[in-house]
Structure formats: C-alpha cells, structure tokens
Design a protein around this motif. Structure first.
Motif, PDB file in Angstrom:
ATOM      1  N   LEU A  10     -13.945   7.604  28.646  1.00  0.00           N
ATOM      2  CA  LEU A  10     -15.281   7.692  28.933  1.00  0.00           C
ATOM      3  C   LEU A  10     -15.532   6.335  29.733  1.00  0.00           C
ATOM      4  O   LEU A  10     -16.382   6.366  30.940  1.00  0.00           O
ATOM      5  CB  LEU A  10     -16.227   7.829  27.959  1.00  0.00           C
ATOM      6  N   ILE A  11     -15.178   5.476  29.099  1.00  0.00           N
ATOM      7  CA  ILE A  11     -15.364   4.035  29.933  1.00  0.00           C
ATOM      8  C   ILE A  11     -14.817   3.873  31.309  1.00  0.00           C
ATOM      9  O   ILE A  11     -15.571   3.957  32.344  1.00  0.00           O
ATOM     10  CB  ILE A  11     -14.857   2.886  29.302  1.00  0.00           C
ATOM     11  N   ASN A  57     -24.161   4.258  35.797  1.00  0.00           N
ATOM     12  CA  ASN A  57     -25.148   5.272  35.399  1.00  0.00           C
ATOM     13  C   ASN A  57     -25.267   5.129  33.927  1.00  0.00           C
ATOM     14  O   ASN A  57     -24.910   6.021  33.139  1.00  0.00           O
ATOM     15  CB  ASN A  57     -25.091   6.564  35.802  1.00  0.00           C
ATOM     16  N   ILE A  58     -26.030   4.259  33.403  1.00  0.00           N
ATOM     17  CA  ILE A  58     -25.955   3.923  31.996  1.00  0.00           C
ATOM     18  C   ILE A  58     -26.513   5.003  31.138  1.00  0.00           C
ATOM     19  O   ILE A  58     -26.210   5.434  29.929  1.00  0.00           O
ATOM     20  CB  ILE A  58     -26.780   2.634  31.466  1.00  0.00           C
ATOM     21  N   ARG A  59     -27.528   5.742  31.876  1.00  0.00           N
ATOM     22  CA  ARG A  59     -28.087   6.958  30.823  1.00  0.00           C
ATOM     23  C   ARG A  59     -27.192   8.174  30.902  1.00  0.00           C
ATOM     24  O   ARG A  59     -27.094   8.670  29.841  1.00  0.00           O
ATOM     25  CB  ARG A  59     -29.376   7.585  31.679  1.00  0.00           C
ATOM     26  N   GLU A  60     -26.283   8.312  31.850  1.00  0.00           N
ATOM     27  CA  GLU A  60     -25.399   9.536  31.862  1.00  0.00           C
ATOM     28  C   GLU A  60     -24.100   8.823  30.829  1.00  0.00           C
ATOM     29  O   GLU A  60     -23.784   9.781  29.962  1.00  0.00           O
ATOM     30  CB  GLU A  60     -24.684   9.771  33.280  1.00  0.00           C
ATOM     31  N   PHE A  61     -23.910   7.721  30.804  1.00  0.00           N
ATOM     32  CA  PHE A  61     -22.933   7.043  29.918  1.00  0.00           C
ATOM     33  C   PHE A  61     -23.216   7.351  28.480  1.00  0.00           C
ATOM     34  O   PHE A  61     -22.618   7.825  27.733  1.00  0.00           O
ATOM     35  CB  PHE A  61     -22.768   5.775  30.241  1.00  0.00           C
ATOM     36  N   GLU A  64     -23.005  10.954  27.457  1.00  0.00           N
ATOM     37  CA  GLU A  64     -21.843  11.476  27.085  1.00  0.00           C
ATOM     38  C   GLU A  64     -21.417  10.860  25.685  1.00  0.00           C
ATOM     39  O   GLU A  64     -20.573  11.209  25.081  1.00  0.00           O
ATOM     40  CB  GLU A  64     -20.859  10.782  28.112  1.00  0.00           C
ATOM     41  N   MET A  65     -21.761   9.491  25.406  1.00  0.00           N
ATOM     42  CA  MET A  65     -21.511   8.913  24.164  1.00  0.00           C
ATOM     43  C   MET A  65     -21.914   9.775  23.130  1.00  0.00           C
ATOM     44  O   MET A  65     -21.120  10.012  22.008  1.00  0.00           O
ATOM     45  CB  MET A  65     -22.034   7.526  23.985  1.00  0.00           C
ATOM     46  N   VAL A  66     -23.196  10.096  23.310  1.00  0.00           N
ATOM     47  CA  VAL A  66     -23.904  10.948  22.084  1.00  0.00           C
ATOM     48  C   VAL A  66     -22.969  12.175  21.862  1.00  0.00           C
ATOM     49  O   VAL A  66     -22.751  12.593  20.593  1.00  0.00           O
ATOM     50  CB  VAL A  66     -25.320  11.127  22.217  1.00  0.00           C
ATOM     51  N   LEU A  68     -20.148  13.031  22.459  1.00  0.00           N
ATOM     52  CA  LEU A  68     -18.578  12.792  22.159  1.00  0.00           C
ATOM     53  C   LEU A  68     -19.095  12.341  20.551  1.00  0.00           C
ATOM     54  O   LEU A  68     -17.808  11.872  20.016  1.00  0.00           O
ATOM     55  CB  LEU A  68     -17.676  11.718  22.915  1.00  0.00           C
ATOM     56  N   LYS A  69     -19.841  11.845  20.123  1.00  0.00           N
ATOM     57  CA  LYS A  69     -20.135  11.054  18.882  1.00  0.00           C
ATOM     58  C   LYS A  69     -19.424   9.827  19.039  1.00  0.00           C
ATOM     59  O   LYS A  69     -18.622   9.525  18.010  1.00  0.00           O
ATOM     60  CB  LYS A  69     -19.903  11.821  17.782  1.00  0.00           C
ATOM     61  N   ILE A  70     -19.744   8.967  20.015  1.00  0.00           N
ATOM     62  CA  ILE A  70     -18.983   7.682  20.134  1.00  0.00           C
ATOM     63  C   ILE A  70     -19.902   6.540  19.876  1.00  0.00           C
ATOM     64  O   ILE A  70     -21.096   6.622  20.404  1.00  0.00           O
ATOM     65  CB  ILE A  70     -18.330   7.392  21.282  1.00  0.00           C
ATOM     66  N   SER A  71     -19.541   5.532  19.162  1.00  0.00           N
ATOM     67  CA  SER A  71     -20.504   4.731  18.739  1.00  0.00           C
ATOM     68  C   SER A  71     -20.305   3.251  19.692  1.00  0.00           C
ATOM     69  O   SER A  71     -19.550   3.434  20.356  1.00  0.00           O
ATOM     70  CB  SER A  71     -20.402   3.958  17.293  1.00  0.00           C
ATOM     71  N   TYR A  72     -21.462   2.316  19.692  1.00  0.00           N
ATOM     72  CA  TYR A  72     -21.459   1.179  20.604  1.00  0.00           C
ATOM     73  C   TYR A  72     -20.236   0.389  20.184  1.00  0.00           C
ATOM     74  O   TYR A  72     -19.515  -0.388  21.104  1.00  0.00           O
ATOM     75  CB  TYR A  72     -22.511   0.298  20.593  1.00  0.00           C
ATOM     76  N   SER A  73     -20.082   0.313  18.789  1.00  0.00           N
ATOM     77  CA  SER A  73     -18.687  -0.471  18.631  1.00  0.00           C
ATOM     78  C   SER A  73     -17.496   0.008  18.940  1.00  0.00           C
ATOM     79  O   SER A  73     -16.434  -0.560  19.254  1.00  0.00           O
ATOM     80  CB  SER A  73     -18.843  -0.539  16.792  1.00  0.00           C
TER      81      SER A  73
END
Length: 86
Positions: A10-11, A57-61, A64-66, A68-73
C-alpha cells in the motif's frame, strides 16, 4: 497476503517514483502523529500538506487503509521497514 506485506505494498503504491524517500518520510511522520493520538492540529495540517505537495493522494491512501483494515500504527512500522529498502 500477509498483513506486513499488504502494508508495504500500500505504501509503495502511493509513493511517487521521483520523490519516494521524501514521501516515505512524510507518510511515516503523519502516521506516527495520528497513531500516537497527539492533538497537534497544526502539525497534522503541515504534514498533510507536505504529503499532498509530494504527490501523494492522502484521501485515496486512507480509503485503501480502511478497506484493508490497516491502522496508522501498522503504516508507521511499514515505513520503518521500507526505509532500508528505498
């Protein structure tokens, strides 16, 4: 796919090719700030603008985090691992 690999992919997907190290730095700092629940709105705004100026594109990022259920940590730790690869 293993969670760590998902986070790193993702990153990488959202890093601009010509400014990858700079983008990685800002993603790492932004995700660390959010994950640590520091209420520094000014710093969040500055880092968010830096991400946008880097071409991310921070909104798109975040969408996708949501998805994939990925946390900021997890993003922060993924950035730490990617620092040695990029």
């Amino acid at each position: 796919m293993e969670k760590e690999a998902e986070v790193k992919e993702l990153i990488k997907k959202h890093l601009p090719a010509d400014r990858a190290k700079e983008g990685l730095f800002y993603i790492k700092e932004y995700s660390n700030l959010i994950a640590s629940n520091i209420n520094s709105e000014d710093e969040k705004i500055i880092l968010r603008n830096s991400l946008i100026n880097t071409g991310i594109n921070i909104r798109e990022f975040q969408k996708e985090m949501v998805g994939l259920k990925i946390s900021y940590s997890e993003v922060y730790h993924g950035c730490l691992e990617l620092e040695t690869e990029i």
